[in-house]
Write an enzyme that holds these catalytic residues in place. Structure first.
Site, PDB file in Angstrom:
ATOM      1  N   ARG A 233       0.863  -1.182   0.000  1.00 57.09           N
ATOM      2  CA  ARG A 233       0.000   0.000   0.000  1.00 57.09           C
ATOM      3  C   ARG A 233       0.901   1.234   0.000  1.00 57.09           C
ATOM      4  O   ARG A 233       1.900   1.275   0.715  1.00 57.09           O
ATOM      5  CB  ARG A 233      -0.923   0.040   1.230  1.00 57.09           C
ATOM      6  N   GLU A 262      -2.146   7.594  -4.859  1.00 57.89           N
ATOM      7  CA  GLU A 262      -2.545   6.949  -6.113  1.00 57.89           C
ATOM      8  C   GLU A 262      -4.026   7.132  -6.435  1.00 57.89           C
ATOM      9  O   GLU A 262      -4.430   7.012  -7.588  1.00 57.89           O
ATOM     10  CB  GLU A 262      -2.213   5.456  -6.081  1.00 57.89           C
TER      11      GLU A 262
HETATM   12  P1  NAI Z   1      -1.704 -11.358   4.690  1.00 55.71           P
HETATM   13  O1  NAI Z   1      -2.692 -10.855   5.691  1.00 55.71           O
HETATM   14  O2  NAI Z   1      -1.772 -12.796   4.270  1.00 55.71           O
HETATM   15  O3  NAI Z   1      -0.207 -11.104   5.250  1.00 55.71           O
HETATM   16  C1  NAI Z   1       0.205  -9.919   5.834  1.00 55.71           C
HETATM   17  C2  NAI Z   1       1.348 -10.259   6.771  1.00 55.71           C
HETATM   18  O4  NAI Z   1       1.870  -9.049   7.297  1.00 55.71           O
HETATM   19  C3  NAI Z   1       0.910 -11.122   7.971  1.00 55.71           C
HETATM   20  O5  NAI Z   1       1.740 -12.266   8.077  1.00 55.71           O
HETATM   21  C4  NAI Z   1       1.094 -10.188   9.157  1.00 55.71           C
HETATM   22  O6  NAI Z   1       1.495 -10.885  10.324  1.00 55.71           O
HETATM   23  C5  NAI Z   1       2.195  -9.274   8.653  1.00 55.71           C
HETATM   24  N1  NAI Z   1       2.296  -8.004   9.364  1.00 55.71           N
HETATM   25  C6  NAI Z   1       1.328  -7.280   9.966  1.00 55.71           C
HETATM   26  N2  NAI Z   1       1.856  -6.172  10.521  1.00 55.71           N
HETATM   27  C7  NAI Z   1       3.189  -6.211  10.248  1.00 55.71           C
HETATM   28  C8  NAI Z   1       4.270  -5.342  10.546  1.00 55.71           C
HETATM   29  N3  NAI Z   1       4.097  -4.213  11.247  1.00 55.71           N
HETATM   30  N4  NAI Z   1       5.498  -5.689  10.121  1.00 55.71           N
HETATM   31  C9  NAI Z   1       5.709  -6.836   9.436  1.00 55.71           C
HETATM   32  N5  NAI Z   1       4.719  -7.706   9.122  1.00 55.71           N
HETATM   33  C10 NAI Z   1       3.474  -7.385   9.532  1.00 55.71           C
HETATM   34  O7  NAI Z   1      -1.812 -10.395   3.446  1.00 55.71           O
HETATM   35  P2  NAI Z   1      -1.400 -10.689   1.930  1.00 55.71           P
HETATM   36  O8  NAI Z   1      -2.536 -11.308   1.220  1.00 55.71           O
HETATM   37  O9  NAI Z   1      -0.082 -11.349   1.897  1.00 55.71           O
HETATM   38  O10 NAI Z   1      -1.269  -9.187   1.372  1.00 55.71           O
HETATM   39  C11 NAI Z   1      -0.272  -8.307   1.845  1.00 55.71           C
HETATM   40  C12 NAI Z   1      -0.600  -6.891   1.368  1.00 55.71           C
HETATM   41  O11 NAI Z   1      -0.444  -6.853  -0.050  1.00 55.71           O
HETATM   42  C13 NAI Z   1      -2.064  -6.483   1.593  1.00 55.71           C
HETATM   43  O12 NAI Z   1      -2.238  -5.925   2.866  1.00 55.71           O
HETATM   44  C14 NAI Z   1      -2.294  -5.470   0.520  1.00 55.71           C
HETATM   45  O13 NAI Z   1      -2.020  -4.197   1.047  1.00 55.71           O
HETATM   46  C15 NAI Z   1      -1.262  -5.803  -0.545  1.00 55.71           C
HETATM   47  N6  NAI Z   1      -1.863  -6.238  -1.805  1.00 55.71           N
HETATM   48  C16 NAI Z   1      -1.483  -5.586  -2.955  1.00 55.71           C
HETATM   49  C17 NAI Z   1      -1.999  -5.956  -4.183  1.00 55.71           C
HETATM   50  C18 NAI Z   1      -1.564  -5.292  -5.445  1.00 55.71           C
HETATM   51  O14 NAI Z   1      -2.241  -5.435  -6.480  1.00 55.71           O
HETATM   52  N7  NAI Z   1      -0.448  -4.586  -5.476  1.00 55.71           N
HETATM   53  C19 NAI Z   1      -3.016  -7.006  -4.267  1.00 55.71           C
HETATM   54  C20 NAI Z   1      -3.296  -7.675  -3.018  1.00 55.71           C
HETATM   55  C21 NAI Z   1      -2.752  -7.264  -1.828  1.00 55.71           C
END
Ligand code: NAI
Length: 333
Positions: A233, A262
């Site tokens: 993000r 964005e």
């Molecule tokens: P997820 O929920 O499976 O994983 C997120 C991970 O971040 C979790 O393991 C959590 O413990 C960890 N986390 C939380 N706070 C943290 C911190 N302060 N420091 C380090 N790690 C921390 O989410 P997923 O599906 O892997 O997606 C990750 C991010 O990718 C989403 O939040 C979204 O913002 C972004 N995204 C971007 C897309 C794009 O098109 N560019 C599409 C889909 C998601």
């Protein structure tokens, strides 16, 4: 269920119409984003379907409620643009697509790294113009380099696996790292990660804790010439601090699929307009910056899964059967 889509594009309509053959909901597609100015379009719709940059704040939610809306379905995983507390107070259910293709984003992250490193975007143009000089195209071997993965959830873990397969040493910073991640990778704290990584890639959600996670103090502690990739993000990177670090050479390369502001730019063709965002335009002047317009998710497989899960959320809400991937302030899906 009568559902109004906001920020919809032709590819959304296509994938949702195909998936709706199994559901039969009444879908209306609006191209405008949801905001205080457009919320009146949702009047009479029981559900609205929104995307990453739609504004679903308290004022918008109140108007949605007055107009009869009781369900907000996000056709994405992130939900930082929804005021969940306000939705709960009003009795509006919020649901999302928790996973649609983590591979899509992880693979796009790799694309950004490879392009920035081996400058294939510049080589493509040069060769087409008959310029076969190699000056300016020098890259480095990825094998043997240290890649720091901030957030090893669904996307981060797949990305870590890809980088490990290439021969990189992977460091993970994730306060909630799963047992599998802890068993397979070196889990370190954020400070250790930023000090030791040649490439840093962000894969955690945007929260108050991760807003401007990458700022001038953090950049100063990184290895000189570090490559930073953000496909998560935009607001997790302080763009002005990144620009200063690019100017000084402290930041060696920057790959962004997301950008702080964005909402005013991405997902639209602005090629005939004067772009007013000077910070964004400054970023475009650097040869070592590569920006894509939030396309990490954009694969055929992901679009089909998004449509399927979103329509499944609508069906589950109506029937009380099947899985409804609710987002609440208490617990996630
Ligand atoms: P997820 O929920 O499976 O994983 C997120 C991970 O971040 C979790 O393991 C959590 O413990 C960890 N986390 C939380 N706070 C943290 C911190 N302060 N420091 C380090 N790690 C921390 O989410 P997923 O599906 O892997 O997606 C990750 C991010 O990718 C989403 O939040 C979204 O913002 C972004 N995204 C971007 C897309 C794009 O098109 N560019 C599409 C889909 C998601």
């Amino acid at each position: 269920m009568k559902t109004a889509f906001f920020s919809s594009k032709s590819y959304d309509q296509q994938s949702f119409q195909i998936a709706n053959q199994n559901h039969d909901h009444e879908l209306t597609f609006f191209e405008v984003p949801l905001s205080a100015n457009t919320v009146s379009l949702a009047e009479g719709y029981e559900a609205v379907c929104v995307f990453v940059n739609d504004q679903v704040d308290e004022a918008v939610l109140k108007q949605l409620y007055t107009g009869g809306t009781r369900l907000v379905v996000l056709r994405c995983a992130g939900f930082n643009n929804v005021d969940l507390a306000a939705a709960e107070a009003l009795g509006i259910t919020v649901a999302r697509v928790p996973a649609y293709s983590p591979h899509a984003v992880a693979e796009h992250t790799l694309a950004l790294i490879l392009t920035l490193n081996r400058k294939t975007h510049r080589a493509y143009n040069r060769v087409r113009e008959g310029n076969f000089a190699l000056d300016g195209l020098l890259g480095f071997d990825l094998a043997g380099k240290t890649v720091g993965v901030v957030g090893a959830g669904k996307i981060g873990e797949i990305f870590a696996k890809i980088m490990q397969a290439i021969g990189c040493k992977v460091l993970i910073a994730d306060p909630f790292a799963s047992d599998e991640v802890q068993a397979s990778y070196e889990v370190v704290n954020f400070d250790q990660l930023i000090r030791n990584s040649d490439i840093i890639s962000l894969h955690c959600p945007l929260t108050p804790d991760t807003h401007h996670l990458i700022n001038s103090e953090v950049l100063a502690q990184c290895k000189r010439g570090v490559m930073l990739i953000n496909t998560s993000r935009g607001k997790m990177v302080d763009t002005k601090a990144a620009i200063q670090a690019l100017k000084s050479g402290q930041l060696g390369a920057l790959g962004l699929d997301v950008y702080e502001e964005e909402g005013d730019l991405f997902f639209s063709d602005l090629s005939s307009q004067v772009i007013q965002d000077d910070t964004f335009m400054r970023l475009l002047t650097f040869p070592n910056v590569l920006i894509t317009g939030h396309q990490g998710f954009f694969t055929r497989e992901a679009l089909a899964n998004i449509a399927d899960t979103t329509l499944g959320n609508l069906s589950a809400f109506v029937s009380g059967e099947g899985e409804l991937f609710k987002v609440t302030t208490q617990k996630l899906a």
